[in-house]
Write an enzyme that holds these catalytic residues in place. Structure first.
Site, PDB file in Angstrom:
ATOM      1  N   LEU A  32      44.042   1.422 -14.743  1.00 31.74           N
ATOM      2  CA  LEU A  32      44.244   2.836 -14.725  1.00 31.74           C
ATOM      3  C   LEU A  32      42.968   3.735 -14.263  1.00 31.74           C
ATOM      4  CD1 LEU A  32      45.514   3.051 -18.483  1.00 31.74           C
ATOM      5  CD2 LEU A  32      46.778   2.915 -16.254  1.00 31.74           C
ATOM      6  N   HIS A  36      46.175   8.682 -13.761  1.00 31.37           N
ATOM      7  CA  HIS A  36      47.053   8.309 -14.982  1.00 31.37           C
ATOM      8  C   HIS A  36      46.705   9.015 -15.918  1.00 31.37           C
ATOM      9  CE1 HIS A  36      47.168   3.906 -12.945  1.00 31.37           C
ATOM     10  NE2 HIS A  36      48.368   4.337 -12.781  1.00 31.37           N
ATOM     11  N   GLN A  60      59.031  -5.343  -7.651  1.00 33.65           N
ATOM     12  CA  GLN A  60      58.997  -4.264  -6.776  1.00 33.65           C
ATOM     13  C   GLN A  60      57.949  -4.579  -5.330  1.00 33.65           C
ATOM     14  OE1 GLN A  60      57.537  -1.664  -9.777  1.00 33.65           O
ATOM     15  NE2 GLN A  60      56.309  -0.693  -8.165  1.00 33.65           N
TER      16      GLN A  60
END
Ligand code: AMP
Length: 280
Positions: A32, A36, A60
């Protein structure tokens, strides 16, 4: 509060849902950063309770080394969130928790919006994104879910996903958070040296130049300038595309009253960065 299992999450959320609190979900892959945080802050403008999921989604990634090298430090992330917002519920499921029936991607008919840029250069990427988000939406049942415009094609794909699945979650986009030199905050920036961080500013400069040229120059002229900028740099441009915002299809002609965006993917060493900007 860090929650690892679906059961614990459901118990905690039930209390809030019974009080008719609005639940927001901010899906992340961790590592993070301030981008974020801006997204979470933005979510709190719309929601009483915000769940931040941290899950590096294997389906992904089309490149196993990219998946392997993706920065992971959940404990540091939880401490980072705690420092900034004590109320956030952090959901950190493992792969089995999310993909209880096996680690596989579904395939979705997203249409033209995924034909180019990330969809073209990362085969199967959006099917993986769709597969994990469909599962996270089912687990959390949020009223709203928040996505950064930094991944603009993803934001549009997620809006399409919920039209396809019929899941009742409102998808809301949040402006891109940048450092003081314009570089979009990204978990991948953690892998850049100080010199590379400086070099990465070229991406924002190129998009800004495209924007300032947009009204007076042809798209081909703009593309030539941007390509030149990258050729004179240490960055390796994967694509620079100017697309119509409504269908995300690259174009070389401008039509009146149409909105356009510029998109860039470029490598700094083996770190791949993306960014985009509204041009008019
Ligand atoms: P990631 O952890 O990279 O998958 O990103 C999780 C969410 O944060 C996605 O919706 C991203 O678009 C969003 N995000 C990442 N970087 C930024 C940024 N610099 N500004 C705003 N949102 C961002």
């Amino acid at each position: 509060m860090v929650i690892k299992s679906k059961e614990s999450l459901h118990k905690t959320l039930e209390i809030h849902k019974n009080k008719e609190k609005t639940i927001g979900l901010v899906p992340t892959m961790g590592a993070l950063h301030d981008g974020h945080l801006a997204l979470i802050d933005f979510a709190y403008k719309f929601c009483d309770v915000v769940v931040v999921s941290i899950f590096v989604n294997p389906t992904q990634f089309n490149n196993s080394s990219d998946l392997e090298k993706y920065p992971r430090h959940v404990e540091k992330d939880a401490a980072f969130l705690k420092k900034h917002n004590f109320k956030t519920l952090v959901f950190t499921p493992n792969v089995e928790e999310v993909y209880a029936d096996g680690l596989k991607s579904e395939s979705y008919n997203f249409g033209s919006i995924v034909d180019h840029m990330e969809g073209e250069f990362r085969a199967g990427h959006f099917d993986g994104v769709g597969s994990v988000l469909k599962r996270l939406f089912a687990i959390v049942s949020p009223d709203k879910a928040f996505f950064g415009e930094k991944d603009y094609q993803q934001l549009i794909a997620v809006k399409t996903l919920v039209n396809i699945t019929g899941q009742k979650v409102e998808i809301i986009g949040c402006p891109t958070n940048r450092n003081e030199f314009g570089l979009a905050q990204s978990s991948r920036n953690f892998r850049l040296s100080d010199t590379q961080l400086k070099e990465g500013e070229l991406i924002f400069e190129a998009l800004s130049q495209a924007k300032s040229m947009f009204d007076d120059y042809s798209i081909l002229d703009i593309e030539r300038e941007v390509n030149k900028k990258f050729q004179q740099s240490t960055l390796k441009l994967e694509y620079f595309s100017i697309v119509k915002t409504k269908d995300l299809i690259p174009t070389t002609t401008k039509e009146p009253k149409e909105a356009y965006r510029g998109f860039i993917a470029a490598f700094l060493g083996d770190v791949r960065l993306i960014d985009n900007m509204a041009l008019n």
